[in-house]
Design a protein around this motif. Structure first.
Motif, mmCIF file in Angstrom:
data_model
loop_
_atom_site.group_PDB
_atom_site.id
_atom_site.type_symbol
_atom_site.label_atom_id
_atom_site.label_comp_id
_atom_site.label_asym_id
_atom_site.label_seq_id
_atom_site.Cartn_x
_atom_site.Cartn_y
_atom_site.Cartn_z
ATOM 1 N N ARG A 162 0.835 -1.190 0.000
ATOM 2 C CA ARG A 162 0.000 0.000 0.000
ATOM 3 C C ARG A 162 0.877 1.249 0.000
ATOM 4 O O ARG A 162 1.969 1.260 0.562
ATOM 5 N N ALA A 165 -0.454 7.218 1.078
ATOM 6 C CA ALA A 165 -1.773 7.856 1.020
ATOM 7 C C ALA A 165 -2.874 6.848 1.324
ATOM 8 O O ALA A 165 -3.848 7.158 2.034
ATOM 9 N N GLU A 166 -2.730 5.609 0.773
ATOM 10 C CA GLU A 166 -3.737 4.586 1.055
ATOM 11 C C GLU A 166 -3.722 4.202 2.527
ATOM 12 O O GLU A 166 -4.779 3.976 3.139
ATOM 13 N N ALA A 168 -2.830 6.167 5.082
ATOM 14 C CA ALA A 168 -3.413 7.276 5.838
ATOM 15 C C ALA A 168 -4.933 7.294 5.717
ATOM 16 O O ALA A 168 -5.655 7.511 6.701
ATOM 17 N N SER A 169 -5.462 7.032 4.503
ATOM 18 C CA SER A 169 -6.909 7.027 4.312
ATOM 19 C C SER A 169 -7.573 5.906 5.096
ATOM 20 O O SER A 169 -8.606 6.092 5.733
ATOM 21 N N ALA A 170 -6.938 4.697 5.057
ATOM 22 C CA ALA A 170 -7.518 3.562 5.773
ATOM 23 C C ALA A 170 -7.499 3.791 7.280
ATOM 24 O O ALA A 170 -8.467 3.492 7.992
ATOM 25 N N ALA A 172 -7.478 6.702 8.837
ATOM 26 C CA ALA A 172 -8.422 7.774 9.167
ATOM 27 C C ALA A 172 -9.853 7.246 9.235
ATOM 28 O O ALA A 172 -10.650 7.660 10.082
ATOM 29 N N ASP A 173 -10.198 6.309 8.328
ATOM 30 C CA ASP A 173 -11.537 5.715 8.367
ATOM 31 C C ASP A 173 -11.708 4.804 9.574
ATOM 32 O O ASP A 173 -12.794 4.753 10.173
ATOM 33 N N LYS A 181 -2.601 12.503 9.276
ATOM 34 C CA LYS A 181 -2.226 13.206 8.053
ATOM 35 C C LYS A 181 -1.291 12.338 7.210
ATOM 36 O O LYS A 181 -0.494 11.556 7.744
ATOM 37 N N THR A 182 -1.391 12.503 5.906
ATOM 38 C CA THR A 182 -0.579 11.686 4.999
ATOM 39 C C THR A 182 0.904 11.965 5.184
ATOM 40 O O THR A 182 1.724 11.029 5.134
#
Length: 229
Positions: A162, A165-166, A168-170, A172-173, A181-182
Motif C-alpha cells: 500500500r 496515502a492509502e 493514511a486514508s484507511a 483515518a476511516d 495526516k498523509t
C-alpha cells in the motif's frame, strides 16, 4: 409714539393668552376634583348602606358585637359574679396558682426515638464528610496505540503493498477520533523501514509499503551422536 401702543398691545395679548390658559387649567382641575368627589360620595353611600345592614343583622342575631356571645348571657354571668359570697372570692384570691413546668417530661420511648434519630443523622453526616474528603482517583486509561503500531497492524492484514496515502486514508476511516495526516504517515512509515519493521518497494515513480517478513530463527546446532560402547 406709535411704537409704545404697539408694545402695550403685544403685552396685553400675552397676558390675555396666559389668563385664558389658566382659566382652562382651572376648569379642568375643577372637573377632575368634582369627579373624584362624586366617586367618593358613591363609595360612602355604599359603605353606609352596608353598615346599616350589618347592624340590623347583629341586632337580629342578638350579639353584643365583642365576643360573639349573646348579650343576655353576658349580663347573667356578671350578675352571678356579683352574687357570689365574699368568702369564696377571698378564698380564690388567696389560693396560689400552680406554676406549670417550663419543660414537660419527655416519655422514655420518645426520648429513645430522638436519640436514635440523632445518632443516625450524625453517622450520615460523618459518611458524607468522609466521602467528600476522600479524593476520587481517576480510572487508569488504556494507552492508545502509537501511529507506528497502527501502521504495522494495518500492513500485516493486507495482501498487497500500500502507498502512504492509502495507509493514511484507511487509518483515518478506522480511527475517526484521531487526526491522521498523509505527511505524518509517510514520515512514520519511513522510520519503520529504517528499523526493518516495514518493507519498501518501488513501482516506477510510486513507493509502496508492506509488512516485513518475520525473521527466521537460527537453526539449532546439531548435537553429536553418542559414541558406541
Amino acid at each position: 409714539m406709535s411704537e409704545v401702543p404697539a408694545n402695550a398691545a403685544g403685552v396685553q395679548g400675552q397676558y390675555a393668552a396666559q389668563v385664558a390658559a389658566d382659566l382652562e387649567a382651572n376648569r379642568k382641575e375643577q372637573e377632575r376634583i368634582s369627579a373624584e368627589v362624586t366617586a367618593l360620595t358613591e363609595q360612602l353611600q355604599v359603605l353606609e348602606s352596608d353598615h346599616a345592614l350589618l347592624v340590623s343583622m347583629q341586632q337580629a342575631l342578638g350579639t353584643n358585637g365583642t365576643g360573639g356571645a349573646p348579650a343576655g348571657a353576658a349580663k347573667k354571668e356578671t350578675s352571678r359574679a356579683k352574687a357570689a359570697p365574699k368568702s369564696q372570692r377571698a378564698k380564690k384570691a388567696s389560693t396560689p396558682r400552680k406554676k406549670k413546668s417550663a419543660t414537660p417530661a419527655t416519655p422514655p420511648a420518645k426520648a429513645a426515638g430522638k436519640s436514635a434519630i440523632k445518632s443516625t443523622a450524625t453517622a450520615t453526616a460523618t459518611k458524607s464528610a468522609a466521602a467528600k474528603a476522600t479524593p476520587k482517583v481517576p480510572a487508569a486509561r488504556t494507552p492508545e496505540p502509537t501511529l507506528g503500531e497502527l501502521i504495522r497492524d494495518h500492513l500485516a492484514g493486507q495482501s498487497e503493498p500500500r502507498s502512504s496515502a492509502e495507509i493514511a486514508s484507511a487509518l483515518a476511516d478506522a480511527h475517526p477520533e484521531r487526526t491522521i495526516k498523509t505527511t505524518v504517515v509517510r514520515t512514520t512509515v519511513e522510520k519503520l523501514v529504517a528499523k526493518s519493521q516495514v518493507q519498501r518497494t518501488r513501482q516506477g515513480s510510486s513507493v509502496f509499503y508492506s509488512a516485513a517478513a518475520p525473521a527466521e530463527k537460527p537453526a539449532a546446532p546439531a548435537q553429536p551422536e553418542p559414541a558406541a560402547s
